[in-house]
Design a protein around this motif. Structure first.
Motif, mmCIF file in Angstrom:
data_model
loop_
_atom_site.group_PDB
_atom_site.id
_atom_site.type_symbol
_atom_site.label_atom_id
_atom_site.label_comp_id
_atom_site.label_asym_id
_atom_site.label_seq_id
_atom_site.Cartn_x
_atom_site.Cartn_y
_atom_site.Cartn_z
ATOM 1 N N ILE A 54 0.820 -1.209 0.000
ATOM 2 C CA ILE A 54 0.000 0.000 0.000
ATOM 3 C C ILE A 54 0.858 1.265 0.000
ATOM 4 O O ILE A 54 0.412 2.340 -0.417
ATOM 5 C CB ILE A 54 -0.965 -0.017 1.223
ATOM 6 C CG1 ILE A 54 -2.185 0.860 0.948
ATOM 7 C CG2 ILE A 54 -0.246 0.382 2.500
ATOM 8 C CD1 ILE A 54 -3.315 0.624 1.927
ATOM 9 N N ASN A 55 2.123 1.136 0.435
ATOM 10 C CA ASN A 55 3.022 2.302 0.514
ATOM 11 C C ASN A 55 4.105 2.294 -0.551
ATOM 12 O O ASN A 55 5.029 3.100 -0.488
ATOM 13 C CB ASN A 55 3.676 2.370 1.898
ATOM 14 C CG ASN A 55 2.671 2.651 2.992
ATOM 15 O OD1 ASN A 55 1.836 3.537 2.857
ATOM 16 N ND2 ASN A 55 2.740 1.889 4.079
ATOM 17 N N GLU A 56 4.001 1.384 -1.518
ATOM 18 C CA GLU A 56 5.022 1.284 -2.555
ATOM 19 C C GLU A 56 4.574 1.971 -3.838
ATOM 20 O O GLU A 56 3.382 1.980 -4.162
ATOM 21 C CB GLU A 56 5.329 -0.182 -2.864
ATOM 22 C CG GLU A 56 6.257 -0.848 -1.886
ATOM 23 C CD GLU A 56 6.573 -2.274 -2.319
ATOM 24 O OE1 GLU A 56 7.745 -2.660 -2.220
ATOM 25 O OE2 GLU A 56 5.665 -3.007 -2.750
ATOM 26 N N PRO A 57 5.512 2.541 -4.589
ATOM 27 C CA PRO A 57 5.156 3.085 -5.903
ATOM 28 C C PRO A 57 4.805 1.966 -6.874
ATOM 29 O O PRO A 57 5.294 0.844 -6.749
ATOM 30 C CB PRO A 57 6.438 3.816 -6.337
ATOM 31 C CG PRO A 57 7.536 3.170 -5.569
ATOM 32 C CD PRO A 57 6.941 2.735 -4.268
ATOM 33 N N VAL A 58 3.949 2.290 -7.822
ATOM 34 C CA VAL A 58 3.557 1.352 -8.870
ATOM 35 C C VAL A 58 4.278 1.744 -10.150
ATOM 36 O O VAL A 58 4.398 2.936 -10.452
ATOM 37 C CB VAL A 58 2.027 1.385 -9.090
ATOM 38 C CG1 VAL A 58 1.605 0.385 -10.153
ATOM 39 C CG2 VAL A 58 1.298 1.107 -7.775
ATOM 40 N N ASP A 59 4.764 0.769 -10.889
ATOM 41 C CA ASP A 59 5.489 1.061 -12.128
ATOM 42 C C ASP A 59 4.694 2.034 -12.995
ATOM 43 O O ASP A 59 3.487 1.856 -13.212
ATOM 44 C CB ASP A 59 5.740 -0.231 -12.917
ATOM 45 C CG ASP A 59 6.771 -1.108 -12.242
ATOM 46 O OD1 ASP A 59 7.474 -0.600 -11.355
ATOM 47 O OD2 ASP A 59 6.853 -2.306 -12.579
ATOM 48 N N ASP A 60 5.374 3.054 -13.493
ATOM 49 C CA ASP A 60 4.822 4.066 -14.404
ATOM 50 C C ASP A 60 3.853 5.040 -13.726
ATOM 51 O O ASP A 60 3.475 6.044 -14.328
ATOM 52 C CB ASP A 60 4.098 3.433 -15.607
ATOM 53 C CG ASP A 60 5.028 2.573 -16.442
ATOM 54 O OD1 ASP A 60 6.210 2.949 -16.547
ATOM 55 O OD2 ASP A 60 4.583 1.556 -16.983
ATOM 56 N N LEU A 61 3.456 4.769 -12.483
ATOM 57 C CA LEU A 61 2.527 5.675 -11.799
ATOM 58 C C LEU A 61 3.183 6.397 -10.623
ATOM 59 O O LEU A 61 2.718 7.460 -10.211
ATOM 60 C CB LEU A 61 1.311 4.898 -11.274
ATOM 61 C CG LEU A 61 0.384 4.258 -12.299
ATOM 62 C CD1 LEU A 61 -0.771 3.560 -11.596
ATOM 63 C CD2 LEU A 61 -0.143 5.297 -13.274
ATOM 64 N N GLY A 62 4.236 5.822 -10.088
ATOM 65 C CA GLY A 62 4.828 6.393 -8.882
ATOM 66 C C GLY A 62 3.988 6.019 -7.674
ATOM 67 O O GLY A 62 3.144 5.113 -7.712
ATOM 68 N N LEU A 63 4.203 6.736 -6.566
ATOM 69 C CA LEU A 63 3.454 6.467 -5.347
ATOM 70 C C LEU A 63 2.148 7.243 -5.385
ATOM 71 O O LEU A 63 2.133 8.463 -5.274
ATOM 72 C CB LEU A 63 4.265 6.864 -4.109
ATOM 73 C CG LEU A 63 3.584 6.611 -2.767
ATOM 74 C CD1 LEU A 63 3.198 5.144 -2.623
ATOM 75 C CD2 LEU A 63 4.478 7.045 -1.614
ATOM 76 N N GLN A 64 1.044 6.542 -5.563
ATOM 77 C CA GLN A 64 -0.293 7.141 -5.604
ATOM 78 C C GLN A 64 -1.160 6.397 -4.592
ATOM 79 O O GLN A 64 -1.685 5.317 -4.866
ATOM 80 C CB GLN A 64 -0.892 7.034 -7.013
ATOM 81 C CG GLN A 64 -0.091 7.723 -8.098
ATOM 82 C CD GLN A 64 -0.201 9.238 -8.020
ATOM 83 O OE1 GLN A 64 -0.971 9.773 -7.237
ATOM 84 N NE2 GLN A 64 0.564 9.933 -8.843
ATOM 85 N N ARG A 65 -1.314 6.988 -3.404
ATOM 86 C CA ARG A 65 -1.977 6.283 -2.321
ATOM 87 C C ARG A 65 -3.443 5.966 -2.625
ATOM 88 O O ARG A 65 -3.965 4.936 -2.206
ATOM 89 C CB ARG A 65 -1.864 7.098 -1.029
ATOM 90 C CG ARG A 65 -0.475 7.058 -0.395
ATOM 91 C CD ARG A 65 -0.118 5.661 0.075
ATOM 92 N NE ARG A 65 -1.009 5.195 1.108
ATOM 93 C CZ ARG A 65 -0.827 5.379 2.412
ATOM 94 N NH1 ARG A 65 0.248 6.036 2.831
ATOM 95 N NH2 ARG A 65 -1.685 4.921 3.296
ATOM 96 N N THR A 66 -4.130 6.840 -3.340
ATOM 97 C CA THR A 66 -5.521 6.552 -3.689
ATOM 98 C C THR A 66 -5.601 5.255 -4.501
ATOM 99 O O THR A 66 -6.473 4.417 -4.279
ATOM 100 C CB THR A 66 -6.133 7.703 -4.499
ATOM 101 O OG1 THR A 66 -6.030 8.904 -3.740
ATOM 102 C CG2 THR A 66 -7.585 7.443 -4.816
ATOM 103 N N PHE A 67 -4.662 5.098 -5.434
ATOM 104 C CA PHE A 67 -4.601 3.901 -6.282
ATOM 105 C C PHE A 67 -4.282 2.668 -5.439
ATOM 106 O O PHE A 67 -4.976 1.645 -5.511
ATOM 107 C CB PHE A 67 -3.549 4.113 -7.368
ATOM 108 C CG PHE A 67 -3.461 3.006 -8.379
ATOM 109 C CD1 PHE A 67 -4.067 3.130 -9.613
ATOM 110 C CD2 PHE A 67 -2.757 1.843 -8.106
ATOM 111 C CE1 PHE A 67 -3.988 2.119 -10.561
ATOM 112 C CE2 PHE A 67 -2.665 0.814 -9.030
ATOM 113 C CZ PHE A 67 -3.280 0.953 -10.269
ATOM 114 N N THR A 68 -3.209 2.747 -4.635
ATOM 115 C CA THR A 68 -2.766 1.560 -3.898
ATOM 116 C C THR A 68 -3.761 1.173 -2.806
ATOM 117 O O THR A 68 -3.965 -0.014 -2.542
ATOM 118 C CB THR A 68 -1.373 1.781 -3.288
ATOM 119 O OG1 THR A 68 -1.404 2.913 -2.408
ATOM 120 C CG2 THR A 68 -0.338 2.018 -4.375
ATOM 121 N N GLU A 69 -4.381 2.159 -2.165
ATOM 122 C CA GLU A 69 -5.360 1.846 -1.117
ATOM 123 C C GLU A 69 -6.576 1.128 -1.705
ATOM 124 O O GLU A 69 -7.080 0.158 -1.129
ATOM 125 C CB GLU A 69 -5.794 3.122 -0.398
ATOM 126 C CG GLU A 69 -4.734 3.661 0.559
ATOM 127 C CD GLU A 69 -5.119 5.000 1.155
ATOM 128 O OE1 GLU A 69 -6.239 5.488 0.879
ATOM 129 O OE2 GLU A 69 -4.301 5.572 1.910
#
Length: 630
Positions: free
Chosen positions: A430-445
């Motif tokens: 939940i606290n890691e960046p996603v490839d090509d998106l960076g760290l986006q907490r709304t996305f990871t949450e």
């Protein structure tokens, strides 16, 4: 009216008009394409703030912040700025001010209302109020003059209330001087750093200590839950090539945004700076002035100014030949701007003294105030219209894709129908960046909240809209000690080394307290003191960085040679500091800047007073917030 706004939601004209009179309409924004049923977000003394009004206030703040922080914009920054609460706080404060104005019978006269409308740039043509433009703008956004004037009267009433509150704020000369010295006085200190890293080789650990440390700090080594997803990205930038615009749209945009393209008088200039320290003695000032005068003679004699700047200037622009580019008056300190705007094209100034030192200025061009012509800004306008339309197109497409995918829970079908390309991620926490998106907490949450195989609701990120499907999930766990033994050992060694560093710093201070011989003790302890150089209370400390506790301790010292009473910690170790000298801010500079300093302090005090006044008023008010809609 809302129906009219929805029918014209894609019109750039609506967006422009809303922007032009945004303060009047209490943050009219673009809204959200996922509607909720009308509800109240808050009730302020029995007066409601509706969800739609709150949503629009948030959207407006979001757009303002995104434009301001464009280079570093991220989902985390949105949370840091706390825009949702900012929007609600603004609306609550406006309600409180309006209510207090009514209780005081504070009214806006008809003449004041008329003057406020007549002087609004949004309704002017060539600087004069235009009744046709006034009615046209209001009609485009679904307002009659009567309904608009009600809102304008409310806005002016709030402004009057603000002015009444801050009229009680006074600034006395003693405050200005105290604030000046608090922000401008400097100190120079010697410091010794007892580095924790230097004590690592002295640390011994036992298996029992390692086990005990691990048991006490287990959560530190917890491997977080992870998820792998597929997502569809619907980005406005990918749809821009589908947008076509007519020349009339560009002309209309230009006409309604003339103020945006109005430019103040500007000069294009170069300068050569000879720095003068605020604490410099008269002899030092005279020496620097003599150097500057020699270069000034060369510049006046026609030598190449850029070459002279590269050779002599002490400003960061030296490598560019002192070039400042086009500058307006308010972008320059007053003495500099006064001199620069008196020069004709090609002229070189005499020496100009500012708080930075002595300047030699050359004006290379001069541009009068005016409005940039349409041809000059045409490409910029076209880009803006295309961007706005693509954003609306992406929002519509995202809703359409989401509705079809969620209805049938069929990710592959929408990929095929809309010819979208899915992206498959690796596992992420939940606290890691996603490839090509960076760290986006709304996305990871959201990704972590989904069950395997589930398609989530749309996620709005700064660059577009995202539809996520969870593919596979891994639960969180704490690894066994033998799997991470070296990592645990390293952490334990760091902790024990830090404690040894602290004890050594305390031992040094105790020894210093007995005989007070700093130089001798630093030799006995085999230490090499360093000097920070002068620094103020504001910002970081040279060679150390930002350390508020250490800064406060440095400015609490009163006599050269005095040592602070305890060690001060940062991530490198522990510091002992000793005062070298106190450097009071220049009284000469204070006299020159007193008017500006007074004005600045008046603004700061007014803002603080208004904030405190509102806090007191809130404490006496009944405010209910619907947390479910936040």
């Amino acid at each position: 009216m809302l129906d009219l706004m929805r029918r014209h939601a894609k019109s750039w004209i609506i967006n422009v008009m809303i922007g032009a009179i945004v303060v009047v309409f209490v943050f009219w924004g673009a809204g959200s394409f996922r509607e909720r049923s009308p509800q109240y977000v808050a009730i302020v003394n029995d007066e409601a703030i509706g969800f739609t009004e709150y949503q629009e206030a948030y959207r407006n703040l979001y757009e303002q912040a995104r434009n301001q922080y464009r280079q570093i914009w991220s989902d985390d920054l949105v949370k840091t700025l706390d825009l949702k609460n900012q929007a609600l706080e603004t609306l609550i404060n406006q309600r409180l001010l309006s209510q207090m104005a009514r209780s005081l019978n504070l009214e806006v006269t008809q003449n004041e209302l008329q003057e406020g409308i007549l002087n609004s740039p949004a309704f002017q043509v060539d600087g004069l109020f235009n009744a046709g433009k006034y009615r046209s703008i209001l009609a485009r956004i679904g307002f009659t003059p009567e309904s608009y004037e009600i809102l304008k009267r409310r806005d002016l009433t709030i402004q009057q209330m603000n002015r009444l509150i801050i009229s009680f704020v006074k600034v006395v000369p003693a405050e200005v001087r105290e604030n000046y010295h608090f922000t401008r006085d400097r100190v120079d200190v010697e410091f010794i750093l007892f580095k924790a890293g230097d004590f690592r080789n002295k640390v011994k650990t036992t298996p029992e200590e390692l086990k005990d440390y691990f048991e006490k700090n287990k959560l530190r080594y917890q491997v977080p839950a992870k998820v792998k997803v597929a997502y569809l990205a619907i980005r406005p930038k990918d749809l821009e090539d589908q947008i076509t615009i007519e020349p009339s749209e560009v002309e209309e945009f230009y006409e309604f945004n003339l103020d945006k393209y109005r430019e103040p008088e500007k000069v294009k200039a170069r300068h050569i700076l000879f720095k003068v320290d605020e604490a410099a003695s008269p002899d030092e000032v005279a020496r620097i002035k003599t150097q500057a005068e020699l270069v000034l003679k060369q510049a006046k004699a026609g030598e190449d100014f850029a070459t002279l700047a590269r050779k002599h200037s002490q400003d960061s622009t030296a490598k560019e030949g002192g070039e400042l580019g086009w500058m307006a008056r308010d972008q320059l300190v007053k003495p500099f701007s006064e001199a620069a705007f008196k020069l004709k094209k090609g002229e070189v100034s005499d020496l100009v003294r500012t708080q930075y030192g002595f300047h030699i200025i050359k004006v290379e061009d001069h541009r009068e105030a005016g409005i940039r012509p349409l041809e000059e800004v045409k490409a910029e306008i076209e880009k803006k219209i295309i961007s706005d339309n693509a954003r609306e197109l992406a929002a519509d497409l995202a809703v359409e894709v989401y509705e079809k995918a969620s209805l049938n829970q069929d990710f592959k079908a929408v990929i095929k129908e809309y010819k979208l390309t899915p992206v498959f991620t690796d596992f992420f926490s939940i606290n890691e960046p996603v490839d090509d998106l960076g760290l986006q907490r709304t996305f990871t949450e959201l990704a972590h909240s989904l069950k395997e195989g589930e398609i989530g609701p749309l996620v709005d990120l700064p660059d577009g809209h995202y539809l996520i499907k969870a593919l596979e999930k891994r639960d969180s766990y704490i690894p066994a000690l033998d799997k991470i033994k070296e990592s645990v050992r390293s952490n334990l060694v760091d902790e024990k080394a830090g404690e040894l560093a602290r004890k050594e710093a305390v031992r040094f201070l105790a020894a210093l307290g007995k005989d007070g011989r700093w130089d001798q003790l630093t030799q006995d302890f085999n230490l090499s003191p360093e000097s920070t150089g002068p620094f103020t209370r504001i910002g970081g400390i040279p060679k150390i960085g930002i350390n508020e506790t250490l800064t406060a301790a440095a400015f609490a010292l009163t006599q050269p040679g005095q040592t602070a009473p305890e060690p001060y910690e940062d991530d490198k170790g522990f510091y002992i500091i000793r005062l070298k000298k106190i450097i009071p801010a220049s009284e000469e500079s204070f006299e020159k800047e007193q008017t500006a300093l007074t004005r600045r302090l008046q603004i700061i005090k007014s803002q603080n007073y208004l904030r405190q006044w509102l806090e007191d008023l809130r404490a006496r008010s009944i405010i209910k917030i619907n947390e479910e809609l936040m």
